[in-house]
Design a protein around this motif. Structure first.
Motif, PDB file in Angstrom:
ATOM      1  N   ILE A 101       0.853  -1.191   0.000  1.00 56.94           N
ATOM      2  CA  ILE A 101       0.000   0.000   0.000  1.00 56.94           C
ATOM      3  C   ILE A 101       0.889   1.242   0.000  1.00 56.94           C
ATOM      4  O   ILE A 101       1.862   1.311   0.759  1.00 56.94           O
ATOM      5  N   ILE A 102       0.531   2.206  -0.854  1.00 59.66           N
ATOM      6  CA  ILE A 102       1.251   3.483  -0.904  1.00 59.66           C
ATOM      7  C   ILE A 102       0.256   4.582  -0.526  1.00 59.66           C
ATOM      8  O   ILE A 102      -0.819   4.689  -1.109  1.00 59.66           O
ATOM      9  N   ILE A 103       0.623   5.386   0.447  1.00 61.80           N
ATOM     10  CA  ILE A 103      -0.169   6.549   0.838  1.00 61.80           C
ATOM     11  C   ILE A 103       0.523   7.765   0.230  1.00 61.80           C
ATOM     12  O   ILE A 103       1.683   8.043   0.540  1.00 61.80           O
ATOM     13  N   LYS A 115      -3.856  11.014  12.735  1.00 63.92           N
ATOM     14  CA  LYS A 115      -4.985  10.261  13.293  1.00 63.92           C
ATOM     15  C   LYS A 115      -5.950   9.851  12.174  1.00 63.92           C
ATOM     16  O   LYS A 115      -6.424   8.714  12.134  1.00 63.92           O
ATOM     17  N   TYR A 116      -6.211  10.771  11.259  1.00 59.56           N
ATOM     18  CA  TYR A 116      -7.135  10.478  10.161  1.00 59.56           C
ATOM     19  C   TYR A 116      -6.496   9.558   9.123  1.00 59.56           C
ATOM     20  O   TYR A 116      -7.178   8.737   8.506  1.00 59.56           O
ATOM     21  N   ILE A 117      -5.199   9.694   8.931  1.00 61.33           N
ATOM     22  CA  ILE A 117      -4.479   8.784   8.032  1.00 61.33           C
ATOM     23  C   ILE A 117      -4.589   7.365   8.578  1.00 61.33           C
ATOM     24  O   ILE A 117      -4.914   6.424   7.847  1.00 61.33           O
ATOM     25  N   ASP A 118      -4.324   7.193   9.869  1.00 59.62           N
ATOM     26  CA  ASP A 118      -4.419   5.866  10.488  1.00 59.62           C
ATOM     27  C   ASP A 118      -5.829   5.294  10.373  1.00 59.62           C
ATOM     28  O   ASP A 118      -6.009   4.115  10.044  1.00 59.62           O
ATOM     29  N   ARG A 119      -6.823   6.120  10.635  1.00 60.44           N
ATOM     30  CA  ARG A 119      -8.220   5.654  10.532  1.00 60.44           C
ATOM     31  C   ARG A 119      -8.564   5.224   9.103  1.00 60.44           C
ATOM     32  O   ARG A 119      -9.248   4.228   8.895  1.00 60.44           O
ATOM     33  N   ALA A 120      -8.107   6.001   8.133  1.00 64.05           N
ATOM     34  CA  ALA A 120      -8.379   5.674   6.731  1.00 64.05           C
ATOM     35  C   ALA A 120      -7.723   4.348   6.345  1.00 64.05           C
ATOM     36  O   ALA A 120      -8.334   3.516   5.674  1.00 64.05           O
ATOM     37  N   ILE A 121      -6.503   4.133   6.785  1.00 63.47           N
ATOM     38  CA  ILE A 121      -5.809   2.879   6.494  1.00 63.47           C
ATOM     39  C   ILE A 121      -6.538   1.713   7.146  1.00 63.47           C
ATOM     40  O   ILE A 121      -6.762   0.668   6.516  1.00 63.47           O
ATOM     41  N   GLN A 122      -6.925   1.871   8.397  1.00 62.27           N
ATOM     42  CA  GLN A 122      -7.655   0.813   9.107  1.00 62.27           C
ATOM     43  C   GLN A 122      -8.960   0.474   8.394  1.00 62.27           C
ATOM     44  O   GLN A 122      -9.303  -0.700   8.215  1.00 62.27           O
ATOM     45  N   LYS A 123      -9.672   1.487   7.961  1.00 58.43           N
ATOM     46  CA  LYS A 123     -10.933   1.269   7.252  1.00 58.43           C
ATOM     47  C   LYS A 123     -10.681   0.575   5.916  1.00 58.43           C
ATOM     48  O   LYS A 123     -11.409  -0.347   5.535  1.00 58.43           O
ATOM     49  N   PHE A 124      -9.655   0.993   5.221  1.00 62.85           N
ATOM     50  CA  PHE A 124      -9.283   0.398   3.937  1.00 62.85           C
ATOM     51  C   PHE A 124      -8.956  -1.090   4.116  1.00 62.85           C
ATOM     52  O   PHE A 124      -9.438  -1.940   3.366  1.00 62.85           O
ATOM     53  N   LEU A 125      -8.148  -1.395   5.115  1.00 58.88           N
ATOM     54  CA  LEU A 125      -7.764  -2.787   5.371  1.00 58.88           C
ATOM     55  C   LEU A 125      -8.962  -3.641   5.805  1.00 58.88           C
ATOM     56  O   LEU A 125      -9.101  -4.794   5.386  1.00 58.88           O
ATOM     57  N   LYS A 126      -9.811  -3.079   6.625  1.00 59.18           N
ATOM     58  CA  LYS A 126     -10.988  -3.800   7.120  1.00 59.18           C
ATOM     59  C   LYS A 126     -11.941  -4.145   5.975  1.00 59.18           C
ATOM     60  O   LYS A 126     -12.495  -5.245   5.931  1.00 59.18           O
ATOM     61  N   ASN A 127     -12.128  -3.211   5.075  1.00 57.29           N
ATOM     62  CA  ASN A 127     -13.077  -3.406   3.969  1.00 57.29           C
ATOM     63  C   ASN A 127     -12.450  -4.015   2.725  1.00 57.29           C
ATOM     64  O   ASN A 127     -13.141  -4.182   1.717  1.00 57.29           O
ATOM     65  N   LYS A 128     -11.163  -4.308   2.817  1.00 51.48           N
ATOM     66  CA  LYS A 128     -10.408  -4.930   1.718  1.00 51.48           C
ATOM     67  C   LYS A 128     -10.641  -4.213   0.397  1.00 51.48           C
ATOM     68  O   LYS A 128     -10.879  -4.761  -0.629  1.00 51.48           O
TER      69      LYS A 128
END
Length: 128
Positions: A101-103, A115-128
């Motif tokens: 993954i590249i941000i 904080k929002y970057i981390d949340r976005a990554i977590q959401k992305f990973l969770k929803n595949k």
């Protein structure tokens, strides 16, 4: 297995509209590039941080954050006024195949929040 995540920040020299905008002094007498790196460095979901620039002077402006960030030398082709951001991303991916993954973060966004970057990554990973 944990995903290997990189943060890529394109920083080109020779800005035309606002001269030296990436190193312009902003809040707390810090250059814009250092200010953004300070905020991003707190992101927990990112494994590696890269400043992609055509000039090491830009990288040197981040001071103590050089311990956490790495320098990626952009080609002359990806450093022109007309070059797209996608071109430097392609160059980076050619030389760094171990990231899943590249941000991409634009240096001209001083309102970025880890904080929002981390949340976005977590959401992305969770929803595949």
């Amino acid at each position: 297995m944990k995903n290997k995540i990189a943060c890529l920040i394109p920083v080109r020299s020779g800005s035309k509209r606002i001269k030296n905008k990436n190193t312009i002094i902003i809040k707390n007498k810090k250059p814009l590039i250092k200010f953004v790196c300070e905020k991003l460095s707190k992101a927990r979901e990112i494994n590696d941080f890269f400043i992609a620039s055509d000039n090491k002077k830009n990288f040197n402006k981040i001071g103590i954050y050089k311990k956490k960030f790495k320098f990626f030398l952009r080609s002359k082709k990806s450093s022109t006024d007309n070059a797209s951001t996608e071109l430097v991303v392609k160059e980076f991916l050619k030389k760094n195949k171990n990231y899943e993954i590249i941000i991409l973060v634009q240096i001209t966004n001083p309102f970025i929040n880890s904080k929002y970057i981390d949340r976005a990554i977590q959401k992305f990973l969770k929803n595949k």
